[in-house]
Design an enzyme around this catalytic site. Structure first.
Site, short mmCIF file in Angstrom:
data_model
loop_
_atom_site.label_atom_id
_atom_site.label_comp_id
_atom_site.label_asym_id
_atom_site.label_seq_id
_atom_site.Cartn_x
_atom_site.Cartn_y
_atom_site.Cartn_z
N ALA A 175 -110.18 17.30 5.30
CA ALA A 175 -109.80 18.68 4.96
C ALA A 175 -109.64 18.84 3.46
O ALA A 175 -108.93 18.08 2.81
CB ALA A 175 -108.49 19.04 5.65
N SER A 224 -115.62 11.97 -3.45
CA SER A 224 -116.84 12.71 -3.79
C SER A 224 -117.47 12.19 -5.07
O SER A 224 -116.76 11.73 -5.99
CB SER A 224 -116.46 14.19 -3.97
OG SER A 224 -117.41 14.86 -4.74
N GLU A 258 -118.33 13.93 -7.33
CA GLU A 258 -117.81 14.76 -8.42
C GLU A 258 -116.75 14.02 -9.24
O GLU A 258 -116.40 14.46 -10.33
CB GLU A 258 -117.22 16.06 -7.87
CG GLU A 258 -118.27 17.07 -7.45
CD GLU A 258 -118.97 17.74 -8.63
OE1 GLU A 258 -118.29 18.16 -9.57
OE2 GLU A 258 -120.21 17.82 -8.60
N TYR A 262 -112.37 20.60 -8.86
CA TYR A 262 -112.59 19.89 -7.59
C TYR A 262 -112.68 18.39 -7.85
O TYR A 262 -112.02 17.59 -7.16
CB TYR A 262 -113.89 20.41 -6.96
CG TYR A 262 -114.38 19.66 -5.76
CD1 TYR A 262 -113.97 20.01 -4.48
CD2 TYR A 262 -115.27 18.59 -5.89
CE1 TYR A 262 -114.44 19.32 -3.36
CE2 TYR A 262 -115.74 17.89 -4.79
CZ TYR A 262 -115.33 18.27 -3.53
OH TYR A 262 -115.80 17.58 -2.43
P1 NDP Z 1 -116.34 21.87 4.95
O1 NDP Z 1 -116.01 22.92 3.95
O2 NDP Z 1 -117.41 22.14 5.93
O3 NDP Z 1 -115.04 21.49 5.76
C1 NDP Z 1 -113.82 21.37 5.10
C2 NDP Z 1 -112.72 21.38 6.12
O4 NDP Z 1 -111.49 21.35 5.40
C3 NDP Z 1 -112.70 22.61 7.02
O5 NDP Z 1 -112.41 22.22 8.33
C4 NDP Z 1 -111.55 23.43 6.46
O6 NDP Z 1 -110.81 24.13 7.42
C5 NDP Z 1 -110.64 22.35 5.92
N1 NDP Z 1 -109.79 22.89 4.88
C6 NDP Z 1 -110.16 23.47 3.73
N2 NDP Z 1 -109.09 23.87 3.05
C7 NDP Z 1 -108.01 23.53 3.80
C8 NDP Z 1 -106.62 23.70 3.67
N3 NDP Z 1 -106.12 24.28 2.60
N4 NDP Z 1 -105.81 23.25 4.66
C9 NDP Z 1 -106.32 22.67 5.74
N5 NDP Z 1 -107.64 22.50 5.95
C10 NDP Z 1 -108.46 22.93 4.98
O7 NDP Z 1 -116.65 20.56 4.10
P2 NDP Z 1 -117.48 19.26 4.51
O8 NDP Z 1 -117.32 19.02 5.95
O9 NDP Z 1 -118.83 19.37 3.93
O10 NDP Z 1 -116.73 18.14 3.69
C11 NDP Z 1 -115.71 17.35 4.27
C12 NDP Z 1 -114.94 16.67 3.15
O11 NDP Z 1 -115.83 15.86 2.40
C13 NDP Z 1 -114.29 17.64 2.17
O12 NDP Z 1 -113.07 17.07 1.77
C14 NDP Z 1 -115.27 17.64 1.02
O13 NDP Z 1 -114.63 17.96 -0.19
C15 NDP Z 1 -115.78 16.22 1.04
N6 NDP Z 1 -117.10 16.02 0.49
C16 NDP Z 1 -118.15 16.73 0.99
C17 NDP Z 1 -119.41 16.54 0.46
C18 NDP Z 1 -120.59 17.28 1.00
O14 NDP Z 1 -121.65 17.25 0.36
N7 NDP Z 1 -120.50 17.92 2.16
C19 NDP Z 1 -119.64 15.58 -0.63
C20 NDP Z 1 -118.48 14.83 -1.00
C21 NDP Z 1 -117.26 15.06 -0.46
P3 NDP Z 1 -111.23 25.58 7.90
O15 NDP Z 1 -112.34 25.32 8.86
O16 NDP Z 1 -109.97 26.11 8.52
O17 NDP Z 1 -111.66 26.34 6.69
#
Ligand code: NDP
Length: 327
Positions: free
Chosen positions: A78, A122, A124, A146
């Site tokens: 998350a 990440s 980043e 980020y």
């Molecule tokens: P998504 O945006 O698809 O999913 C992120 C999840 O985090 C969602 O379920 C969202 O919940 C939840 N979330 C966001 N903000 C909050 C909050 N304030 N409190 C609780 N839950 C929260 O991202 P990805 O699945 O693509 O990525 C997963 C993780 O991997 C993230 O941490 C991302 O930063 C990291 N990452 C992703 C990369 C990529 O290319 N995809 C690369 C490197 C790292 P809700 O559904 O309620 O919004």
């Protein structure tokens, strides 16, 4: 039967990971925000997972979730994940991506220090990378809010591993995509544009910088690496990347060619859409450690990923058009 707790389960990675864990016989619980709405990504497995509400900034609610579910593995996915938005919400980004990971680590320490912990780190964190390709030993030098927040969490994982002996790993993942990405992410925007234009539903696709480069992979491959990290004898950090850098132009060319179109007839560049200087970096990862120690490799290459994205959007748009015709 193993038990896993996944934060961010409704996101792209959370949903693929939930499917992988279920296939492997896990009992899966997802942590969602209090008052969370529907989750399209996990619809297919919704009846096989449990959802539990907890606030990442409230350590007591996380501890209660751990007490209630007693997981052996916790995956912390998350976080706000759209890098450009972190300039508009630097404080929220820091709270959830940095402090949230720390409160989860603290809750684990209090409830059951034998829990294995995965942190979604990440590429980043490397910002303007000091070397290319980056390895697990490349110095961290984040430049986006980020990246800075993710670097904080990354260091905390390291710190808790050393200080408390927790089995905690950071997966340093490079960009990974799937049809479950929202349209604001470039590969999905390109795939959707190519699909819509090929179906006569859109006339042009407007993009920012065609020379920007990224190391893109497939989300389904990358969640497998997360799981593998927690099955090892020792906790370590791992780079998960394709090892290839491709430009937006190459992605566009590949996506449009897949639907039989010449991209140059449909793509318009709007310099106003270009990302800021801090995001114009060329990150590419070396995942030798993951390949050698985890036995990990990706199953989809760049072309296959682009085709998968376009095919999914063609299918989605056709289904939508058919259902509208019926109404
Ligand atoms: P998504 O945006 O698809 O999913 C992120 C999840 O985090 C969602 O379920 C969202 O919940 C939840 N979330 C966001 N903000 C909050 C909050 N304030 N409190 C609780 N839950 C929260 O991202 P990805 O699945 O693509 O990525 C997963 C993780 O991997 C993230 O941490 C991302 O930063 C990291 N990452 C992703 C990369 C990529 O290319 N995809 C690369 C490197 C790292 P809700 O559904 O309620 O919004």
């Amino acid at each position: 039967m193993s038990r896993a707790l996944v934060t961010g389960i409704g996101g792209q990675d959370g949903s693929y990971l939930a499917e992988l864990l279920l296939e492997r016989g896990y009992t899966v619980t997802g942590v969602v925000r209090p008052g969370a709405a529907a989750y399209g990504n996990i619809e297919a497995v919704r009846d096989r997972i449990e959802l539990i509400e907890a606030d990442l900034l409230d350590q007591a609610s996380l501890a209660a979730a751990l007490e209630q579910t007693r997981p052996e593995e916790v995956y912390n996915l998350a976080a706000p994940s759209f890098v450009p938005a972190s300039w508009d919400q630097p404080v929220t980004t820091a709270e959830f991506a940095a402090v949230g990971a720390t409160s989860l680590l603290e809750a684990i320490r209090a409830v059951d220090p034998s829990i294995r912990f995965y942190q979604a780190s990440s590429s980043e964190i490397f910002g303007e990378p000091r070397e290319s390709p980056q390895t697990e030993d490349t110095p961290l030098d984040p430049v986006t809010p980020y990246g800075v927040a993710k670097a904080y969490a990354h260091f905390m994982v390291n710190s808790y591993r050393r200080q408390y002996g927790l089995f905690a790993c950071s997966g340093i993942l490079y960009n990974h995509e799937s049809p479950r990405r929202p349209l604001q992410f470039l590969p999905r925007k390109v795939a959707h544009g190519a699909a819509a234009i090929s179906l006569g539903q859109q006339e042009e696709l407007v993009l920012g910088d065609l020379d920007a480069r990224r190391d893109w992979g497939y989300a389904g491959d990358y969640v497998r690496a997360m799981w593998l990290m927690l099955q090892q004898d020792e906790p370590r950090d791992y780079i998960i990347a394709s090892g290839e850098s491709h430009s937006v132009r190459e992605l566009v060319q590949c996506a449009f060619a897949h639907v039989g179109l010449d991209w140059q007839d449909y793509v318009r560049v709007d310099p106003g859409l270009q990302r800021g200087a801090a995001e114009l970096h060329h990150l590419v990862g070396d995942s030798a450690r993951a390949r050698e120690q985890l036995g990990w490799s990706s199953e989809l290459d760049f072309d296959q990923l682009a085709h998968l994205l376009v095919d999914a959007d063609v299918e989605r748009l056709q289904a939508l058009a058919t259902s509208m015709e019926r109404q």
